[in-house]
Enzyme design. Structure first.
Site, PDB file in Angstrom:
ATOM      1  NE  ARG A  15      -2.014  -1.707   3.548  1.00  0.00           N
ATOM      2  CZ  ARG A  15      -2.459  -1.890   4.785  1.00  0.00           C
ATOM      3  NH1 ARG A  15      -3.691  -1.496   5.107  1.00  0.00           N
ATOM      4  NH2 ARG A  15      -1.695  -2.445   5.709  1.00  0.00           N
ATOM      5  CE  LYS A  75       0.702  -2.177   9.490  1.00  0.00           C
ATOM      6  NZ  LYS A  75      -0.503  -2.408  10.351  1.00  0.00           N
ATOM      7  CE1 TYR A  94      -5.645   2.389  10.301  1.00  0.00           C
ATOM      8  CE2 TYR A  94      -4.498   1.992   8.233  1.00  0.00           C
ATOM      9  CZ  TYR A  94      -5.678   2.174   8.939  1.00  0.00           C
ATOM     10  OH  TYR A  94      -6.874   2.140   8.278  1.00  0.00           O
ATOM     11  CG  HIS A  96      -2.148  -0.680  15.159  1.00  0.00           C
ATOM     12  ND1 HIS A  96      -3.503  -0.767  15.425  1.00  0.00           N
ATOM     13  CD2 HIS A  96      -2.039  -0.600  13.801  1.00  0.00           C
ATOM     14  CE1 HIS A  96      -4.177  -0.749  14.283  1.00  0.00           C
ATOM     15  NE2 HIS A  96      -3.312  -0.650  13.291  1.00  0.00           N
ATOM     16  CD  GLU A 118      -3.845   3.197  15.479  1.00  0.00           C
ATOM     17  OE1 GLU A 118      -2.957   3.160  16.347  1.00  0.00           O
ATOM     18  OE2 GLU A 118      -3.636   3.556  14.296  1.00  0.00           O
ATOM     19  CG  ASP A 270      -2.619  -4.491  12.839  1.00  0.00           C
ATOM     20  OD1 ASP A 270      -1.431  -4.748  12.653  1.00  0.00           O
ATOM     21  OD2 ASP A 270      -3.430  -4.319  11.921  1.00  0.00           O
TER      22      ASP A 270
END
Length: 372
Positions: A15, A75, A94, A96, A118, A270
Site C-alpha cells: 500500500r 503502516k 496507523y 497501534h 486507528e 495489530d
C-alpha cells in the site's frame, strides 16, 4: 505545507499513503508533495502518475523525511524510519502503539507529532480511518481461514461451505464490529455455519436483523465463548478496544482443547491479538501451529490487496490530510475533537490514555499540550 509520502517497507506491504488523485487535491491547493520513487508501484501507480498529479519524486526515504513537514504513511514506522523523524514533524499513519513498546519509546524520543489513524473518531462513535481496513481485513479473514483449513496447511481438510450431503465448517466470529460483520458476511456467503459473539446487545440486534436466520448471534459470556470456540472449525478474532491492547479472550487452555486441524485468524493482532497464543506473522510466512491449531496472524492483512485497500483508505484519510495541511496541526486538532482523539504522541508526551495505561507512561491531555 510540504507533505512526504515514503515507500512502505514492512514485509510484503504494497500500500501507499497517498494515491495520485489525493496528491492532486493537495497540489491544487498550493501544497508541495514529495513522493519516494516507486512508492506507488504496488498499487499500479507509476512515478509519472504522481508527477502528472503535481508531485516531486525523490530517490530515497531519507530525502522525503528530511524535507517533509508531514509524513503520510500506511503502516507504523519501522525502526529505520523512526530514526528519521524530527521534533515538530507530523506523522499521520496507523500506529497501534499499545502492544508496541519499542515503537512508542522511539516516537516519544523523536519529538514528532504522531497522529494515529486507528484512534481518530467520528460523531457516531465510530473509527472512520480504521473502518475501511477493517472491512477489507474482515472479508480477507475468511479467505485466509479457508486456506488455513486445507490439509496442505495442516488444517482439518475442510471446505468452508461443504458440499451437498457434507456439513459445512463451523465458523465462530468473536466481535460483531466492522471486522466481525464483514467476516460473517463472507462466511455466510460461502455457505458456512456461522456464529457471531458480542457483548453489546444493540450490536447483536443489528446483526440479527442483517443476517436473519443465516447466522446465529450469541451474547458473549465466558461460558458461551468457550463452548463455541471449542466446537469451531474456524475462529475469527475481531475484537477491538480503541487504542488499547486487545483482551486475550481465547486462552491457551482453549487452544489445547480445540479440534486438531482447526484454525484461528486473529485479525486483532495489530493490537496484540485476542488469542493468548497469537504472535504477529507476515504474508511471507503467515501461519504456525500451536497444539495442532493453525494460527494465521498477519499484522497487515489488507497489504495483500493493496490497490483496493489504498484507494479505500485514501477516501477516508484525505479530508484529514487536507485539514492538517491547510491549518497546521495545532489549529486542525483544536478545531476537530475527533481528529484530536487521533493524537497519540506529541513533544515527547503520550496523549492517548489507553497507550499510556498499557505501557506505563504518564497520560497528558492532548488539548493541553496542543494549546501550550
Amino acid at each position: 505545507m510540504i507533505i512526504g509520502v515514503p515507500k512502505e517497507i514492512k514485509n510484503h506491504e504494497y500500500r501507499v499513503g497517498m494515491v495520485p488523485a489525493s496528491v492532486r487535491e493537495l497540489t491544487s491547493r498550493g501544497h508541495d508533495v514529495l513522493v519516494q520513487t516507486q512508492a506507488g508501484i504496488g498499487i499500479g501507480c507509476t512515478d509519472q502518475d504522481y508527477i502528472d498529479a503535481g508531485a516531486k519524486i525523490l530517490p530515497t526515504a531519507e530525502a522525503v523525511f528530511a524535507e517533509a513537514e508531514m509524513i503520510v504513511k500506511v503502516k507504523e514506522p519501522q525502526a529505520v524510519e523512526r530514526a528519521m523523524l524530527r521534533p515538530g514533524q507530523i506523522l499521520f499513519t496507523y500506529l497501534h502503539l499499545a502492544p508496541d513498546a519499542p515503537q512508542t519509546e522511539d516516537l516519544v524520543k523523536s519529538g514528532a507529532v504522531c497522529i494515529a489513524y486507528e484512534t481518530v473518531t467520528d460523531a457516531r462513535g465510530g473509527l472512520p480511518l480504521l473502518a475501511p481496513m477493517s472491512e477489507v481485513a474482515g472479508r480477507m479473514s475468511i479467505q485466509a481461514g479457508a486456506q488455513a483449513l486445507e490439509k496442505s496447511n495442516q488444517g482439518r481438510g475442510m471446505l468452508l461451505g461443504g458440499v451437498p450431503g457434507v456439513e459445512p465448517a463451523k465458523v465462530v466470529v468473536i466481535g460483531g464490529g466492522m471486522v466481525g460483520r464483514n467476516a460473517a458476511l463472507m462466511a455466510v456467503g460461502m455457505g458456512a455455519d456461522v456464529t457471531i459473539l458480542d457483548r453489546n446487545v444493540n450490536v447483536l440486534r443489528d446483526l440479527n436483523n442483517q443476517f436473519e436466520n443465516r447466522a446465529k448471534v450469541i451474547y458473549s459470556t465466558a461460558e458461551a465463548l468457550e463452548k463455541h470456540v471449542l466446537d469451531a472449525d474456524l475462529v475469527i478474532g475481531g475484537v477491538l478496544i480503541p487504542g488499547a491492547a486487545a483482551p486475550k479472550l481465547v486462552t491457551r487452555e482453549h487452544i489445547a482443547k480445540m479440534k486438531p486441524g482447526s484454525a484461528i485468524v486473529d485479525v486483532a493482532i495489530d493490537q496484540g491479538g485476542c488469542v493468548e497464543t497469537s504472535k504477529p506473522t507476515t504474508h511471507q510466512d503467515p501461519v504456525y501451529i500451536v497444539d495442532d491449531v493453525v494460527h494465521y496472524c498477519v499484522a497487515n492483512m489488507p497489504g495483500a490487496v493493496p490497490r483496493t485497500s489504498t484507494f479505500a483508505l485514501n477516501n477516508a484519510t484525505l479530508p484529514y490530510i487536507i485539514a492538517l495541511a491547510e491549518k497546521g496541526y495545532a489549529k486542525a486538532l483544536l478545531d476537530d475533537a475527533h481528529l484530536m482523539n487521533g493524537l497519540n504522541v506529541i513533544d515527547g508526551k503520550i496523549t492517548c490514555r489507553e497507550v499510556a495505561e498499557a505501557l506505563g507512561y504518564d497520560y497528558v491531555n492532548p488539548s493541553d499540550v496542543v494549546k501550550a
